[in-house]
Every structure is written in C-alpha cells, then in structure tokens.
Design an enzyme around this catalytic site. Structure first.
Site, PDB file in Angstrom:
ATOM      1  N   TYR A 126      -6.013  10.926   3.676  1.00 52.69           N
ATOM      2  CA  TYR A 126      -4.586  11.227   3.464  1.00 52.69           C
ATOM      3  C   TYR A 126      -4.403  12.060   2.187  1.00 52.69           C
ATOM      4  O   TYR A 126      -5.377  12.572   1.630  1.00 52.69           O
ATOM      5  CB  TYR A 126      -3.773   9.925   3.480  1.00 52.69           C
ATOM      6  CG  TYR A 126      -3.837   9.274   4.852  1.00 52.69           C
ATOM      7  CD1 TYR A 126      -3.276   9.928   5.957  1.00 52.69           C
ATOM      8  CD2 TYR A 126      -4.512   8.080   5.066  1.00 52.69           C
ATOM      9  CE1 TYR A 126      -3.368   9.373   7.231  1.00 52.69           C
ATOM     10  CE2 TYR A 126      -4.596   7.521   6.335  1.00 52.69           C
ATOM     11  CZ  TYR A 126      -4.020   8.172   7.414  1.00 52.69           C
ATOM     12  OH  TYR A 126      -4.116   7.640   8.675  1.00 52.69           O
ATOM     13  N   GLY A 153     -10.196  -6.439   8.180  1.00 50.08           N
ATOM     14  CA  GLY A 153      -9.122  -5.798   8.905  1.00 50.08           C
ATOM     15  C   GLY A 153      -8.888  -6.427  10.259  1.00 50.08           C
ATOM     16  O   GLY A 153      -8.038  -7.308  10.443  1.00 50.08           O
ATOM     17  N   ARG A 154      -9.683  -5.989  11.237  1.00 46.91           N
ATOM     18  CA  ARG A 154      -9.445  -6.442  12.616  1.00 46.91           C
ATOM     19  C   ARG A 154      -9.593  -7.958  12.751  1.00 46.91           C
ATOM     20  O   ARG A 154      -8.920  -8.570  13.579  1.00 46.91           O
ATOM     21  CB  ARG A 154     -10.378  -5.683  13.559  1.00 46.91           C
ATOM     22  CG  ARG A 154      -9.959  -4.221  13.726  1.00 46.91           C
ATOM     23  CD  ARG A 154     -11.077  -3.354  14.194  1.00 46.91           C
ATOM     24  NE  ARG A 154     -12.146  -3.289  13.210  1.00 46.91           N
ATOM     25  CZ  ARG A 154     -13.292  -2.656  13.381  1.00 46.91           C
ATOM     26  NH1 ARG A 154     -13.535  -2.036  14.510  1.00 46.91           N
ATOM     27  NH2 ARG A 154     -14.209  -2.637  12.421  1.00 46.91           N
ATOM     28  N   GLN A 209       0.843  -1.200   0.000  1.00 42.10           N
ATOM     29  CA  GLN A 209       0.000   0.000   0.000  1.00 42.10           C
ATOM     30  C   GLN A 209       0.879   1.251   0.000  1.00 42.10           C
ATOM     31  O   GLN A 209       1.611   1.518   0.973  1.00 42.10           O
ATOM     32  CB  GLN A 209      -0.958   0.025   1.197  1.00 42.10           C
ATOM     33  CG  GLN A 209      -2.039   1.098   0.988  1.00 42.10           C
ATOM     34  CD  GLN A 209      -2.985   1.292   2.140  1.00 42.10           C
ATOM     35  OE1 GLN A 209      -2.555   1.358   3.288  1.00 42.10           O
ATOM     36  NE2 GLN A 209      -4.267   1.416   1.860  1.00 42.10           N
ATOM     37  N   ARG A 217      -7.274   2.169  -3.368  1.00 47.49           N
ATOM     38  CA  ARG A 217      -8.249   2.213  -2.268  1.00 47.49           C
ATOM     39  C   ARG A 217      -8.843   3.610  -2.168  1.00 47.49           C
ATOM     40  O   ARG A 217      -8.097   4.605  -2.143  1.00 47.49           O
ATOM     41  CB  ARG A 217      -7.564   1.859  -0.947  1.00 47.49           C
ATOM     42  CG  ARG A 217      -8.560   1.654   0.179  1.00 47.49           C
ATOM     43  CD  ARG A 217      -7.916   1.203   1.477  1.00 47.49           C
ATOM     44  NE  ARG A 217      -8.689   0.126   2.085  1.00 47.49           N
ATOM     45  CZ  ARG A 217      -8.774  -0.104   3.390  1.00 47.49           C
ATOM     46  NH1 ARG A 217      -8.114   0.647   4.246  1.00 47.49           N
ATOM     47  NH2 ARG A 217      -9.488  -1.106   3.854  1.00 47.49           N
TER      48      ARG A 217
HETATM   49  C1  FMN Z   1      -4.896  -1.042  13.635  1.00 51.15           C
HETATM   50  C2  FMN Z   1      -5.453  -0.501  12.337  1.00 51.15           C
HETATM   51  C3  FMN Z   1      -4.562  -0.012  11.392  1.00 51.15           C
HETATM   52  C4  FMN Z   1      -5.049   0.450  10.153  1.00 51.15           C
HETATM   53  N1  FMN Z   1      -4.149   0.858   9.204  1.00 51.15           N
HETATM   54  C5  FMN Z   1      -4.575   1.152   7.952  1.00 51.15           C
HETATM   55  C6  FMN Z   1      -3.647   1.406   6.908  1.00 51.15           C
HETATM   56  O1  FMN Z   1      -2.418   1.319   7.083  1.00 51.15           O
HETATM   57  N2  FMN Z   1      -4.141   1.701   5.682  1.00 51.15           N
HETATM   58  C7  FMN Z   1      -5.491   1.768   5.427  1.00 51.15           C
HETATM   59  O2  FMN Z   1      -5.895   2.057   4.290  1.00 51.15           O
HETATM   60  N3  FMN Z   1      -6.394   1.509   6.406  1.00 51.15           N
HETATM   61  C8  FMN Z   1      -5.969   1.183   7.638  1.00 51.15           C
HETATM   62  N4  FMN Z   1      -6.873   0.837   8.610  1.00 51.15           N
HETATM   63  C9  FMN Z   1      -8.281   0.667   8.244  1.00 51.15           C
HETATM   64  C10 FMN Z   1      -8.519  -0.808   7.887  1.00 51.15           C
HETATM   65  O3  FMN Z   1      -7.849  -1.152   6.687  1.00 51.15           O
HETATM   66  C11 FMN Z   1     -10.025  -1.103   7.703  1.00 51.15           C
HETATM   67  O4  FMN Z   1     -10.531  -0.201   6.760  1.00 51.15           O
HETATM   68  C12 FMN Z   1     -10.793  -0.989   9.011  1.00 51.15           C
HETATM   69  O5  FMN Z   1     -10.174  -1.734  10.044  1.00 51.15           O
HETATM   70  C13 FMN Z   1     -12.234  -1.459   8.840  1.00 51.15           C
HETATM   71  O6  FMN Z   1     -12.252  -2.844   8.462  1.00 51.15           O
HETATM   72  P1  FMN Z   1     -12.635  -3.987   9.537  1.00 51.15           P
HETATM   73  O7  FMN Z   1     -14.004  -3.601  10.063  1.00 51.15           O
HETATM   74  O8  FMN Z   1     -12.669  -5.262   8.754  1.00 51.15           O
HETATM   75  O9  FMN Z   1     -11.598  -3.967  10.611  1.00 51.15           O
HETATM   76  C14 FMN Z   1      -6.437   0.428   9.871  1.00 51.15           C
HETATM   77  C15 FMN Z   1      -7.315  -0.041  10.846  1.00 51.15           C
HETATM   78  C16 FMN Z   1      -6.839  -0.526  12.047  1.00 51.15           C
HETATM   79  C17 FMN Z   1      -7.808  -1.091  13.065  1.00 51.15           C
END
Ligand code: FMN
Length: 374
Positions: free
Chosen positions: A188, A326-327, A103, A235
């Site tokens: 961003y 993600g999580r 990314q 994205r």
């Molecule tokens: C710890 C953490 C770090 C994240 N870092 C990024 C990142 O580096 N780049 C990005 O586009 N989104 C980032 N996000 C957003 C996640 O990619 C994702 O959109 C978000 O967790 C929602 O998805 P989920 O409900 O499946 O967790 C981050 C989220 C979390 C919780």
C-alpha cells in the site's frame, strides 16, 4: 495445556498496558462497513468482542481519508460518524477484557477513481498496479475492475498527507482505541514509497533507501505528537502484497526501515514474513526477518502462516515477542482457548471473507458451545 504452547500464554508489557498473552489478532479486512459513511456498527462490535481474548487485536485496515480508500465497504477513521461507530467496537472489546489498536491505512495506487470522484488514485510515482481493484457495487462493471494509473504525489502535498495520518490518529484516540498501528505493509501507499520497483521520485522521498523510508519516519514523528510512542505500532512486509511491487534488496531496505523505527520507544514492530510459496529467493526470505529483529529495539511481532507450535517455538528461542494470527482468529473467535486445549480448529471460509453480513463473520462457533457466541 501442553508445555509446547505455554510461552504464548505469558503476559507481555507494552507501554501503559500489559497484553494478557502473546497472541495478536491480525488486521483482517472484512468489507462490511455501513455505506454511506463507511461506519462500523453493532455487528462489528460483536465480531471484535468475540475475539477479545487475544492479547491484542489489530483492527482491520481503516482508511485515514477518502483519498486513502481503495476497496468497497472498508471503514474509515476520519469523520465524527466513523469515530462513533468505532467507539461501539472499542467499548465492546474493553468490556470483554481485550485491547485493540487501529490499523491506519492509505492504499495509494491500490484503488480506483470511482472512490475519488473520478480522480486518479495517488502513489509515490506514476504507477499502474497489477491486478484488479475490488470496487463492489461502487462501479457498474464491479465487483472487480482494472486499476487505473495512479499519479505521483507532489512534494508539496506530503505535509497534507502527514496531517491526514495525524488527524486519523486523533480520531482513533477519540474512538477509544488503545493505540494505532501504522500500516506500512502489503504494497500500500507507504510500501509504494519504500519499494524500489514503484518509487522513482527524484526529491527527498525518492532514490536511496534513506529517502524512500523518510515518509515513514515523518509520519511516526507526527503520530508521536498525538500520543505516547508506546501506543504506536507499525507493520512492515519485506515482500508480497497487492499490486505486484517489490524491492531490489528486501533485506537491506527493510532492515533500514526497522532501524528507522528503533530508538523511538514504539509499542511494537510487526513483520509479515516472506511467503515461501512466493517463488522468491528463499535464502533472502529467511535472512530478512532476523535482520529486522536485530535492527529494532522493542517488542517484535511476527505474522504469516504460524500455527500454535511454531509460534511458541519462535517465542521460546527469542525470535519474536508475540505471534500474530490472521485466518486462525477469523475462524476461531476463542483461539487462545483452542490453543490451550490443543484444538480442534475451524477452517476459515474464504467465500465470506469480504462483504456480506453476519454469515461467516460472527457465526464461527467457540469450542465449548455449538451455538455461535453472542
Ligand atoms: C480476509 C483477510 C483480510 C486481510 N486484511 C488485512 C488488513 O486489513 N491489513 C493487513 O495488514 N493485512 C491484512 N491481511 C493479511 C493478514 O493480516 C495476515 O498477514 C495474513 O492472513 C497471514 O497471516 P495468517 O497466516 O495467520 O492468516 C488480510 C488477510 C486476510 C485473509
């Protein structure tokens, strides 16, 4: 396996590769890079290899340049040492049978001058984001301090910015990534161009939506000169993200951005769906994702609060081609195995998301072992 989740396990052709399943691991910043240098290490290789059963891993956001950094301990992809560090990761993922995209990240104003030798961060326009910069121990008042005012990039600096993206893409290929994901989401730098609340430029990169999204098209053009377009994903997020920015017409603007991505033969468009807890216009939030899908002509990946059943339902009725978790992937390194088994799932520990070492990083257990995987 229950029929309800079976669609997640269908392969997905994507340019020169075929994803083994339709579960994508989301980009997740974990702020554990080695400093100085912002380099990945064997610890990172272990973390990513543990999650190689994802159809595709999208790496944590990775700065394309020093100017693109805005958080403590995040990795870069613009120096030889960083390429060598990431090569440990891509090798480990490939040896475990996985696929991984890098990314490419520039934070713009979501930063602090302590990352830039005292100079202000850059953005589309002069702008002071809401909230705090996560500076860790890079600043005596850390770990968080208010964002300073960012300065507007001059028009004659844009070609240099595009070259920084191109250089990072070359570095990503040299490090063995299968492709790159252009991070144009979450408030961003590229969102600071797209969104009307930040971009007040009066040059060809400001004003009407076709101008505000122009820089994204120019970066995609540059990346496509470095690799086949079917190795490039992007994205976008119509709402939310860092710094408190918004667009006055998310559906119109982000459908236009999705259209800009169409016709290029890209690997995928990845959309973070609006968060219904955001207090925004729920009807508009529901309209924007289908509008983006309709405007794009390639694989469509969705993210944001999905569980196994809802993700599979989106695949079944054609609203998406892959689901990004993600999580769930953070806390369940063997997520596909768990989904096939119907759970149970480990909860992610928010206290260990950012910074630190192995704890909360490589010690989440798999379903069939109580010991963390090695
Ligand atoms: C710890 C953490 C770090 C994240 N870092 C990024 C990142 O580096 N780049 C990005 O586009 N989104 C980032 N996000 C957003 C996640 O990619 C994702 O959109 C978000 O967790 C929602 O998805 P989920 O409900 O499946 O967790 C981050 C989220 C979390 C919780």
């Amino acid at each position: 396996m229950k029929d309800a989740v079976a669609p997640l396990f269908e392969p997905l052709p994507m340019g020169p590769i075929t994803l083994a399943n339709r579960m994508v691991m989301a980009p997740l910043t974990r702020s554990r890079s080695k400093v100085p240098g912002h380099v990945q290490t064997p610890l990172h290789a272990l973390y990513y290899a543990q999650r190689a059963s994802a159809g595709l891993i999208v790496s944590e956001a990775t700065q394309i340049s020093t100017e693109g950094q805005g958080y403590a301990w995040t990795p870069g992809i613009h120096t030889d040492d960083q390429v060598a560090g990431w090569a440990l990761v891509t090798d480990a993922v490939h040896n475990a049978g996985g696929r991984i995209f890098c990314q490419l990240w520039h934070v713009g104003a979501i930063s602090h001058s302590c990352f830039h030798d005292g100079e202000p961060p850059v953005s589309s326009s002069t702008w002071t984001p809401e909230g705090q910069a996560f500076v860790g121990d890079y600043h005596p008042d850390g770990p968080t301090v208010p964002h300073p005012e960012a300065r507007a990039l001059r028009t004659d600096e844009i070609p240099r910015l595009i070259e920084d993206y191109r250089h990072a893409a070359r570095c990503a290929l040299a490090a063995g990534f299968d492709g790159v994901e252009l991070h144009a989401a979450n408030g961003y730098l590229l969102d600071q161009f797209i969104r009307s609340s930040v971009n007040r430029r009066d040059d060809r990169y400001g004003g009407p939506v076709e101008n505000r999204i122009r820089i994204v098209g120019e970066i995609l053009d540059a990346l496509a000169e470095e690799m086949e377009p079917d190795r490039i994903g992007i994205r976008l997020s119509p709402t939310g993200g860092a710094g408190g920015s918004h667009d006055d017409d998310p559906t119109g603007t982000y459908a236009a951005a999705a259209k800009l991505c169409a016709g290029r033969g890209l690997a995928y468009l990845h959309v973070v769906r609006p968060n219904s807890h955001g207090g925004g216009d729920a009807e508009a939030a529901e309209a924007v994702v289908p509008a983006m899908r309709a405007a794009f002509d390639g694989p469509f990946v969705v993210n944001g609060g999905f569980d196994a059943e809802e993700g599979a339902a989106w695949l079944t009725d054609g609203r998406a081609d892959a689901i990004c978790y993600g999580r769930l992937f953070l806390a369940n390194p063997d997520l596909p195995v768990r989904i096939a088994a119907g759970g149970p799932y480990t909860e992610a520990d928010g206290d260990t998301f950012y910074g630190g070492g192995a704890e909360g990083y490589v010690d989440y257990p798999t379903l069939h072992r109580t010991e963390p995987p090695t």
